[in-house]
Design an enzyme around this catalytic site. Structure first.
Site, short mmCIF file in Angstrom:
data_model
loop_
_atom_site.label_atom_id
_atom_site.label_comp_id
_atom_site.label_asym_id
_atom_site.label_seq_id
_atom_site.Cartn_x
_atom_site.Cartn_y
_atom_site.Cartn_z
N ASP A 1 0.84 -1.20 0.00
CA ASP A 1 0.00 0.00 0.00
C ASP A 1 0.88 1.25 0.00
O ASP A 1 2.11 1.17 -0.15
CB ASP A 1 -1.04 -0.05 1.13
CG ASP A 1 -0.46 0.22 2.52
OD1 ASP A 1 0.77 0.44 2.64
OD2 ASP A 1 -1.24 0.20 3.49
N CYS B 1 2.51 -3.60 4.04
CA CYS B 1 1.70 -2.42 4.35
C CYS B 1 2.35 -1.73 5.55
O CYS B 1 3.55 -1.93 5.78
CB CYS B 1 0.23 -2.77 4.57
SG CYS B 1 -0.12 -3.81 5.99
N THR C 1 1.82 -2.11 8.92
CA THR C 1 2.15 -3.10 9.95
C THR C 1 2.43 -4.49 9.40
O THR C 1 2.97 -5.33 10.11
CB THR C 1 0.97 -3.26 10.93
OG1 THR C 1 -0.18 -3.68 10.16
CG2 THR C 1 0.66 -1.96 11.66
N GLY C 2 1.97 -4.76 8.18
CA GLY C 2 2.02 -6.11 7.61
C GLY C 2 0.76 -6.89 7.92
O GLY C 2 0.49 -7.93 7.31
N HIS D 1 8.38 -25.08 8.57
CA HIS D 1 7.32 -25.84 9.25
C HIS D 1 5.92 -25.58 8.70
O HIS D 1 5.06 -26.45 8.82
CB HIS D 1 7.32 -25.54 10.76
CG HIS D 1 8.46 -26.19 11.49
ND1 HIS D 1 8.59 -26.15 12.86
CD2 HIS D 1 9.52 -26.91 11.03
CE1 HIS D 1 9.68 -26.82 13.22
NE2 HIS D 1 10.27 -27.27 12.12
N ARG E 1 6.21 -34.61 9.42
CA ARG E 1 5.09 -34.37 10.34
C ARG E 1 4.47 -32.99 10.10
O ARG E 1 3.30 -32.76 10.41
CB ARG E 1 5.53 -34.51 11.79
CG ARG E 1 6.49 -33.46 12.28
CD ARG E 1 6.96 -33.75 13.71
NE ARG E 1 7.73 -32.66 14.28
CZ ARG E 1 9.02 -32.43 14.01
NH1 ARG E 1 9.66 -33.22 13.15
NH2 ARG E 1 9.66 -31.44 14.57
N HIS E 2 5.25 -32.09 9.53
CA HIS E 2 4.72 -30.75 9.28
C HIS E 2 3.73 -30.75 8.11
O HIS E 2 2.83 -29.92 8.06
CB HIS E 2 5.87 -29.77 9.02
CG HIS E 2 6.81 -29.72 10.18
ND1 HIS E 2 6.43 -29.22 11.41
CD2 HIS E 2 8.08 -30.17 10.32
CE1 HIS E 2 7.43 -29.34 12.25
NE2 HIS E 2 8.45 -29.91 11.62
C1 RB5 Z 1 -2.60 2.43 6.51
O1 RB5 Z 1 -2.75 3.59 7.27
C2 RB5 Z 1 -2.43 1.25 7.43
O2 RB5 Z 1 -3.62 1.00 8.11
C3 RB5 Z 1 -1.99 0.02 6.65
O3 RB5 Z 1 -0.80 0.29 6.00
C4 RB5 Z 1 -1.73 -1.23 7.46
O4 RB5 Z 1 -0.87 -0.98 8.51
C5 RB5 Z 1 -2.92 -1.99 7.86
O5 RB5 Z 1 -2.85 -3.07 8.45
#
Ligand code: RB5
Length: 150
Positions: free
Chosen positions: A8, A65, A67-68, A98, A132-133
């Protein structure tokens, strides 16, 4: 090796640096954008990456993004996708070893490029251990199958 990448607006610079890094390692990159800092919705780009991996157009995916988390959650809604949301190399390695994860997600607002490179090295350079995985991964995919038409 071909990697699908998507992000994003928070992660354009990170995506560009990651792309350069992958190319320097001889990895082909399919870039699904976004390429500007104009605000966009991360699920759109997560789905594009996930679809490319699920369709076999790419071997693995990378989705970034802030936070991911958001983009990772979106990726995990696509059938056949196991997206790992990571912030350090140990989890990135074991997500392959795994869990046979096929998309790596991380946050451009959480980690720096050097940490991203270390995680990518582990993710791309580690093969699924099977054994096993495999049974456990199959059990995860059974949940997906059981819930498909609900
Ligand atoms: C965008 O502001 C932010 O919400 C997005 O990049 C992400 O962190 C969402 O999980």
């Amino acid at each position: 090796m071909k990697i699908a990448i998507g992000n994003d607006h928070t992660a354009v610079e990170m995506k560009n640096e990651v792309t350069e890094y992958l190319k320097s390692k001889g990895i082909e990159v399919i870039d699904f954008g976004t390429d500007t800092t104009e605000r966009v919705d991360y699920p759109i780009y997560g789905e594009k990456v996930a679809n490319a991996v699920a369709a076999g157009e790419a071997d693995l995916g990378i989705a970034i993004c802030g936070t991911g988390l958001g983009i990772g959650l979106a990726c995990n809604k696509v059938r056949g996708i196991r997206a790992a949301i990571c912030s350090e190399p140990y989890t990135a390695k074991y997500s392959r070893l795994h869990n046979n994860c096929n998309v790596l997600c991380f946050g451009a607002r959480v980690i720096g490029i050097e940490m991203a490179k270390m995680m990518i090295d582990e993710f791309v350079g580690t093969a699924f251990e099977g054994g096993r995985h495999q049974r456990r991964v199959d059990e995860i995919m059974d949940i997906e199958a059981r819930n498909e038409n609900k």
